[in-house]
Every structure is written in C-alpha cells, then in structure tokens.
Design a protein around this motif. Sequence first.
Motif, mmCIF file in Angstrom:
data_model
loop_
_atom_site.group_PDB
_atom_site.id
_atom_site.type_symbol
_atom_site.label_atom_id
_atom_site.label_comp_id
_atom_site.label_asym_id
_atom_site.label_seq_id
_atom_site.Cartn_x
_atom_site.Cartn_y
_atom_site.Cartn_z
ATOM 1 N N ASP A 79 0.847 -1.195 0.000
ATOM 2 C CA ASP A 79 0.000 0.000 0.000
ATOM 3 C C ASP A 79 0.883 1.246 0.000
ATOM 4 O O ASP A 79 2.006 1.228 0.485
ATOM 5 C CB ASP A 79 -0.983 -0.011 1.181
ATOM 6 C CG ASP A 79 -0.371 -0.554 2.461
ATOM 7 O OD1 ASP A 79 0.879 -0.633 2.556
ATOM 8 O OD2 ASP A 79 -1.135 -0.897 3.382
ATOM 9 N N CYS A 104 1.842 4.815 9.179
ATOM 10 C CA CYS A 104 1.473 3.395 9.224
ATOM 11 C C CYS A 104 2.505 2.546 8.498
ATOM 12 O O CYS A 104 2.324 1.344 8.321
ATOM 13 C CB CYS A 104 0.076 3.189 8.637
ATOM 14 S SG CYS A 104 -0.698 1.650 9.186
ATOM 15 N N HIS A 106 3.449 2.568 5.346
ATOM 16 C CA HIS A 106 3.193 2.163 3.967
ATOM 17 C C HIS A 106 4.361 2.582 3.064
ATOM 18 O O HIS A 106 4.575 1.978 2.011
ATOM 19 C CB HIS A 106 1.869 2.729 3.463
ATOM 20 C CG HIS A 106 0.673 2.260 4.249
ATOM 21 N ND1 HIS A 106 -0.617 2.584 3.935
ATOM 22 C CD2 HIS A 106 0.581 1.459 5.356
ATOM 23 C CE1 HIS A 106 -1.448 2.020 4.809
ATOM 24 N NE2 HIS A 106 -0.745 1.354 5.684
ATOM 25 N N GLU A 138 -5.427 2.725 1.171
ATOM 26 C CA GLU A 138 -5.687 1.654 2.146
ATOM 27 C C GLU A 138 -6.372 2.222 3.381
ATOM 28 O O GLU A 138 -7.194 1.568 3.996
ATOM 29 C CB GLU A 138 -4.380 0.962 2.544
ATOM 30 C CG GLU A 138 -4.578 -0.369 3.272
ATOM 31 C CD GLU A 138 -5.098 -0.216 4.702
ATOM 32 O OE1 GLU A 138 -5.975 -0.987 5.104
ATOM 33 O OE2 GLU A 138 -4.631 0.695 5.422
ATOM 34 N N GLU A 139 -6.024 3.489 3.725
ATOM 35 C CA GLU A 139 -6.494 4.075 4.979
ATOM 36 C C GLU A 139 -7.915 4.613 4.842
ATOM 37 O O GLU A 139 -8.156 5.816 4.881
ATOM 38 C CB GLU A 139 -5.550 5.201 5.430
ATOM 39 C CG GLU A 139 -4.123 4.751 5.723
ATOM 40 C CD GLU A 139 -3.998 3.916 6.998
ATOM 41 O OE1 GLU A 139 -5.017 3.695 7.679
ATOM 42 O OE2 GLU A 139 -2.871 3.483 7.289
ATOM 43 N N HIS A 165 2.345 -6.375 6.556
ATOM 44 C CA HIS A 165 2.274 -5.132 7.322
ATOM 45 C C HIS A 165 3.284 -5.174 8.447
ATOM 46 O O HIS A 165 3.452 -6.198 9.093
ATOM 47 C CB HIS A 165 0.874 -4.900 7.898
ATOM 48 C CG HIS A 165 0.583 -3.454 8.135
ATOM 49 N ND1 HIS A 165 1.216 -2.713 9.100
ATOM 50 C CD2 HIS A 165 -0.250 -2.594 7.494
ATOM 51 C CE1 HIS A 165 0.778 -1.462 9.051
ATOM 52 N NE2 HIS A 165 -0.113 -1.362 8.082
#
Length: 388
Positions: A79, A104, A106, A138-139, A165
């Motif tokens: 992502d 996050c 990504h 993605e968020e 992830h």
Amino acid sequence: MPVKNRLAEMHGDITKWRRHLHAHPELLYDVQETAAFVVERLKEFDVDEITPGIGKTGVVAVIRGRQDTTGRVIGLRADMDALPIEEATGVDYASIVSGKMHACGHDGHTSMLLGAAQYLAETRNFDGSVVLIFQPAEEGGAGGLAMCQDGLMERWGIHEVYGMHNMPGLPVGEFAIRPGALLASSDEFEITITGKGGHAAAPHDAVDTTLVASHIVVALQSVVSRTVDPIKRVVLTVGTFVTDSVASNVIAHTVRLQGTVRTLDTEYRAIAEERVRRIAEDTASAFGAKAEVVWTPGYPVTVNSDAETAYAAEAAEAVAGKVNDGTDPIMPSEDFAYMLEERPGAYIFIGNGDTAMCHHPEYNFDDDAIPAGCSWFAEIVERRLPVA
Ligand code: NI
C-alpha cells in the motif's frame, strides 16, 4: 537460508527510497507522486509490463520468470498512502507536508516491494510470473477494492496473492501470521435521535433525547455481551455522542451517536446491524422519540487461506530462522481483505521493533526491517514458482 545477500547489498538504496517517500506523504487516492516514483523505479529495473491508473492511482507491474511452463501467477501487494497526522518523530527525513505523515509504514511496504521487484527482475529465478500490486487508499478509501473492481485478479490472471504489514512490538526481522481471520471487519453506524427540545425545568413538555440516547448507548453494550457467542470476537464502540443543546438549562432536540462494530466472524456483521437497528429504534420509540440508523459497511474480515498461510510461514522461517505461525488476531481492519476475498493468499506481520504504534505521530518504520521484508516477498515467489 537467511536474508538474501543481494537484498542486503541493496539495503542502502531501498532505505533512500523509503525516506524519500516518508518525506513526501500523500493521502488516499491522491498518491500521484508516489505512484510516479514507483513507476520510475520499475522502469529502471526493466520489468516486463507497467500499468498505472488501476483503482484510480494504483500501479500494476509484471515480471516474467526465466521460464513459464506452468502459467502460474503470484500477486505481491503493497500500500502507498499516508495519514492526515502531523508528524512528531523529529527525524531528519520527516514529512515536509504539513498535516500528512506516513504513520502506518506504507512507505516501508512500498519500498520493500520495490526492492523485491528489483531483485526478482535481476534474477528471474522462477517459473511463471509475478504481478506487483501498488495500491492507493488503504487508509479508509478501499483502494484494494477499487483495484479488484478494475479487474486486477482477472486481467493479470493472478492465482494467489500475498501482502505484509509492519508490526510495532514485534522484534525487527521476525514474522507473525495465522491461518483464518487475522484482522477484523470494520462497519460504522450513525444514529440520529429526534425528540422534542425544551426548557430544562419543564421536562414534561419535552422528549429528552439526551436521556434516550443514554439508554441506547447502554443497551448497545448488550449486543456483544448478550448476543454474541462468548468465544467469538466482536467489539462495539460508541465513539461520539453529540447533542444540539448549547446550555445546561436546555433539553436537546436531537442527539447524534456514531460508532463502529468490529468482528473476526463475518456472520456477526449482519447480526450486529440488525441488533443495533432494533435497539436504537425500539428504545427511542419507548421514550416517544425517533431513531434513524445509517449503517455503513467497511472493510471485510481479513482471512488468510490455510495452504497459502503455510507457504507464507515457510518463506518467513527461511528468511528469519523462525516464525510465529499462530499469532493472535487483532481488531483493526485491512483493505487487503478484498483481495483475499477474490483469491487465496496470506497477509503477514513483519517486526518493526520498539516503536510507537501505527497511526501515532511518533511512529516510524524501522529501516532495519527492509532486508527481511524484501527477502520474504522474493522467497515466496521462488518457493511457489520453483525452476525445475
Ligand atoms: Ni497500515
């Protein structure tokens, strides 16, 4: 077999890419510069096909193995989007965009998939094809769904799909995975309660929506405790409670509640919706008020298929020397769930060490995780598509 030597050599370059992306975060589908950066790198690696604009701003690329006797195609996904958070890490490559941050990791996921792409394009030590999937949004924007709706799985003939992830708290270089549900579904509800506003000293002339909403909030807590099998996992949280009263001596006319339901069991999504509607509507009615419920389905449960989880765990063990293949599921949700609804596959956690949690202003991706992450992507391909 530990981390691949070539990928250890590339660690410095991949770290530079990661820090460039970190400094230039973009949100949701507005990842044009990130996608352009990805396309530039992929061109340098001489991959076989590059298709931008899938799922609005996603990028799909193909690398063919040195032979293709099987027609097998493996999808690897990362992502690309960041979060609307003001960064507080203080690192020298911190976000240069006010109010946006890669909180996050990504940036790390995208860079690790690029590293794996360079390695796979150089070595092509596999029989079949690899499809690289760089997704936007993605968020909360369901970019994975948008890519699937653009025909991702069919157009590129993907048979199985893998994603990763980072996980703060798990030591760097380690992996954790489980078969079955790994991350929760995430649905949202909004309840608007309408009564009759009035003077606080004359409640008999009003229908007090603050009182009604309070009963609803309490009764909603029975959805999980009294409706769900105790060994199943469901969370219901009411996150906001907003009245339209502006003073201590005013009875509110309307109250708005917002909440979320998370579950690892798909069957409970519909059950929870039905219970939330009935509790809200019937409780309001009992007090002479009215409740309107808007239910917004979000990401599905992220479900790892059994065989692919075992392949993913074997690859992780090859890279790291060990793997936790029975980690506990967690209740955040993940857009990769849509891809796993279309194809068998697996999602794995890679250690990010002792950092702040994802979505925190002090979170940062740990670049030391890069060689292991890239190696895992490459290892999956070489194990699932072995050259005879
Ligand atoms: Ni994330």
